[in-house]
Design a protein around this motif. Sequence first.
Motif, PDB file in Angstrom:
ATOM      1  N   ASN A  85      43.774  51.200  57.048  1.00  0.00           N
ATOM      2  CA  ASN A  85      43.945  51.410  58.486  1.00  0.00           C
ATOM      3  C   ASN A  85      45.262  50.822  59.000  1.00  0.00           C
ATOM      4  O   ASN A  85      45.337  50.243  60.086  1.00  0.00           O
ATOM      5  CB  ASN A  85      42.765  50.808  59.255  1.00  0.00           C
ATOM      6  N   GLY A  86      46.304  50.955  58.182  1.00  0.00           N
ATOM      7  CA  GLY A  86      47.623  50.504  58.599  1.00  0.00           C
ATOM      8  C   GLY A  86      47.951  49.063  58.291  1.00  0.00           C
ATOM      9  O   GLY A  86      49.079  48.611  58.531  1.00  0.00           O
ATOM     10  N   ASN A  87      47.004  48.312  57.754  1.00  0.00           N
ATOM     11  CA  ASN A  87      47.229  46.907  57.421  1.00  0.00           C
ATOM     12  C   ASN A  87      47.015  46.665  55.928  1.00  0.00           C
ATOM     13  O   ASN A  87      46.210  47.346  55.289  1.00  0.00           O
ATOM     14  CB  ASN A  87      46.284  46.000  58.217  1.00  0.00           C
ATOM     15  N   SER A  88      47.732  45.692  55.378  1.00  0.00           N
ATOM     16  CA  SER A  88      47.620  45.370  53.952  1.00  0.00           C
ATOM     17  C   SER A  88      46.744  44.146  53.746  1.00  0.00           C
ATOM     18  O   SER A  88      46.751  43.209  54.553  1.00  0.00           O
ATOM     19  CB  SER A  88      49.011  45.114  53.367  1.00  0.00           C
ATOM     20  N   TYR A  89      45.986  44.171  52.644  1.00  0.00           N
ATOM     21  CA  TYR A  89      45.097  43.065  52.282  1.00  0.00           C
ATOM     22  C   TYR A  89      45.283  42.769  50.797  1.00  0.00           C
ATOM     23  O   TYR A  89      45.484  43.686  50.000  1.00  0.00           O
ATOM     24  CB  TYR A  89      43.626  43.428  52.533  1.00  0.00           C
ATOM     25  N   GLY A  90      45.200  41.496  50.405  1.00  0.00           N
ATOM     26  CA  GLY A  90      45.344  41.147  49.001  1.00  0.00           C
ATOM     27  C   GLY A  90      44.620  39.851  48.667  1.00  0.00           C
ATOM     28  O   GLY A  90      44.506  38.959  49.511  1.00  0.00           O
ATOM     29  N   THR A  91      44.119  39.760  47.441  1.00  0.00           N
ATOM     30  CA  THR A  91      43.401  38.572  46.974  1.00  0.00           C
ATOM     31  C   THR A  91      44.290  37.748  46.055  1.00  0.00           C
ATOM     32  O   THR A  91      44.706  38.246  45.010  1.00  0.00           O
ATOM     33  CB  THR A  91      42.123  38.973  46.205  1.00  0.00           C
ATOM     34  N   PRO A  92      44.607  36.501  46.424  1.00  0.00           N
ATOM     35  CA  PRO A  92      45.443  35.645  45.562  1.00  0.00           C
ATOM     36  C   PRO A  92      44.797  35.439  44.199  1.00  0.00           C
ATOM     37  O   PRO A  92      43.657  34.980  44.097  1.00  0.00           O
ATOM     38  CB  PRO A  92      45.526  34.332  46.351  1.00  0.00           C
ATOM     39  N   LYS A  93      45.512  35.790  43.146  1.00  0.00           N
ATOM     40  CA  LYS A  93      44.976  35.776  41.794  1.00  0.00           C
ATOM     41  C   LYS A  93      44.681  34.371  41.265  1.00  0.00           C
ATOM     42  O   LYS A  93      43.623  34.110  40.693  1.00  0.00           O
ATOM     43  CB  LYS A  93      45.957  36.472  40.850  1.00  0.00           C
ATOM     44  N   SER A  94      45.610  33.444  41.446  1.00  0.00           N
ATOM     45  CA  SER A  94      45.480  32.117  40.842  1.00  0.00           C
ATOM     46  C   SER A  94      44.279  31.350  41.371  1.00  0.00           C
ATOM     47  O   SER A  94      43.598  30.644  40.624  1.00  0.00           O
ATOM     48  CB  SER A  94      46.759  31.303  41.079  1.00  0.00           C
ATOM     49  N   TYR A  95      43.989  31.502  42.655  1.00  0.00           N
ATOM     50  CA  TYR A  95      42.864  30.789  43.268  1.00  0.00           C
ATOM     51  C   TYR A  95      41.538  31.247  42.670  1.00  0.00           C
ATOM     52  O   TYR A  95      40.670  30.429  42.328  1.00  0.00           O
ATOM     53  CB  TYR A  95      42.873  31.019  44.774  1.00  0.00           C
ATOM     54  N   VAL A  96      41.380  32.546  42.516  1.00  0.00           N
ATOM     55  CA  VAL A  96      40.141  33.097  41.966  1.00  0.00           C
ATOM     56  C   VAL A  96      39.958  32.675  40.513  1.00  0.00           C
ATOM     57  O   VAL A  96      38.879  32.238  40.103  1.00  0.00           O
ATOM     58  CB  VAL A  96      40.134  34.634  42.078  1.00  0.00           C
ATOM     59  N   GLN A  97      41.009  32.790  39.722  1.00  0.00           N
ATOM     60  CA  GLN A  97      40.925  32.452  38.303  1.00  0.00           C
ATOM     61  C   GLN A  97      40.577  30.987  38.105  1.00  0.00           C
ATOM     62  O   GLN A  97      39.796  30.635  37.208  1.00  0.00           O
ATOM     63  CB  GLN A  97      42.249  32.769  37.609  1.00  0.00           C
ATOM     64  N   GLN A  98      41.136  30.126  38.934  1.00  0.00           N
ATOM     65  CA  GLN A  98      40.852  28.695  38.815  1.00  0.00           C
ATOM     66  C   GLN A  98      39.381  28.397  39.051  1.00  0.00           C
ATOM     67  O   GLN A  98      38.759  27.633  38.300  1.00  0.00           O
ATOM     68  CB  GLN A  98      41.693  27.909  39.827  1.00  0.00           C
ATOM     69  N   LEU A  99      38.793  29.006  40.064  1.00  0.00           N
ATOM     70  CA  LEU A  99      37.379  28.778  40.373  1.00  0.00           C
ATOM     71  C   LEU A  99      36.470  29.289  39.254  1.00  0.00           C
ATOM     72  O   LEU A  99      35.507  28.622  38.864  1.00  0.00           O
ATOM     73  CB  LEU A  99      37.015  29.452  41.696  1.00  0.00           C
ATOM     74  N   VAL A 100      36.778  30.476  38.724  1.00  0.00           N
ATOM     75  CA  VAL A 100      35.973  31.040  37.634  1.00  0.00           C
ATOM     76  C   VAL A 100      36.050  30.152  36.403  1.00  0.00           C
ATOM     77  O   VAL A 100      35.048  29.899  35.728  1.00  0.00           O
ATOM     78  CB  VAL A 100      36.427  32.471  37.311  1.00  0.00           C
ATOM     79  N   ASP A 101      37.249  29.665  36.084  1.00  0.00           N
ATOM     80  CA  ASP A 101      37.433  28.788  34.925  1.00  0.00           C
ATOM     81  C   ASP A 101      36.644  27.487  35.076  1.00  0.00           C
ATOM     82  O   ASP A 101      36.253  26.877  34.074  1.00  0.00           O
ATOM     83  CB  ASP A 101      38.921  28.466  34.736  1.00  0.00           C
TER      84      ASP A 101
END
Length: 225
Positions: A85-101
Amino acid sequence: MEGEKSMKSRTGMITVLSGFSGAGKGTIMKHLLNAYPDMYHLSISATTRAMRLGEEEGREYFFKTPEEFEKMVKNGEFLEHATFNGNSYGTPKSYVQQLVDEGKDVILEIEVQGALQVKKQFPDSLLLFVTPPSASVLQERLVGRGTEDDEAIRQRLAISAKESHLMPQYDYLIINDVLDDAVAEVHHIIQSEHYAIQRNNDTILDMQTQLAQFASAGEKKGDAQ
């Protein structure tokens, strides 16, 4: 609950919660995190959309300019990113990987395009699609928010019509009719998924190895007699 107590010893899991705009996925997330604050960790997304009333930087989103967002894309800093809808969204990779690890369960509240990107990178991720009980209820909720004009709402419904064809690519459907029921269903699905056979191959292999050792020891004892 015994399953909840053993969460720390389990492998961290990525759960993606997405669905139609206005379906209530954000509300479900807030109630889930309030009910189980030590069990789930929300991955905060970056976005170029304007901050809404009551939102805070670093709580709902990391608010970025289009230029800042594009720089993050070029640097490969996103697990997924999409324009909606005209706006960009993104998920920071390093933060997610750290929590999963660290063995923690991470929940991503993202749009449909981004959810399918995550599934490609992490096939073991759990995809949950949130929908209201009917299209008319969806329209009522969009109008009830009072944040957009009729044309913007029409555009959101048109996007939802396209997104509905991607629903079969998700693992579970969450029908958000009664909020408390929807929150309970999300929690139950995530906890049950930890016991799925395909997520416990190491445990199964360990049990097989131990039992093989017992069997081998028994055979040697029988031969000695």
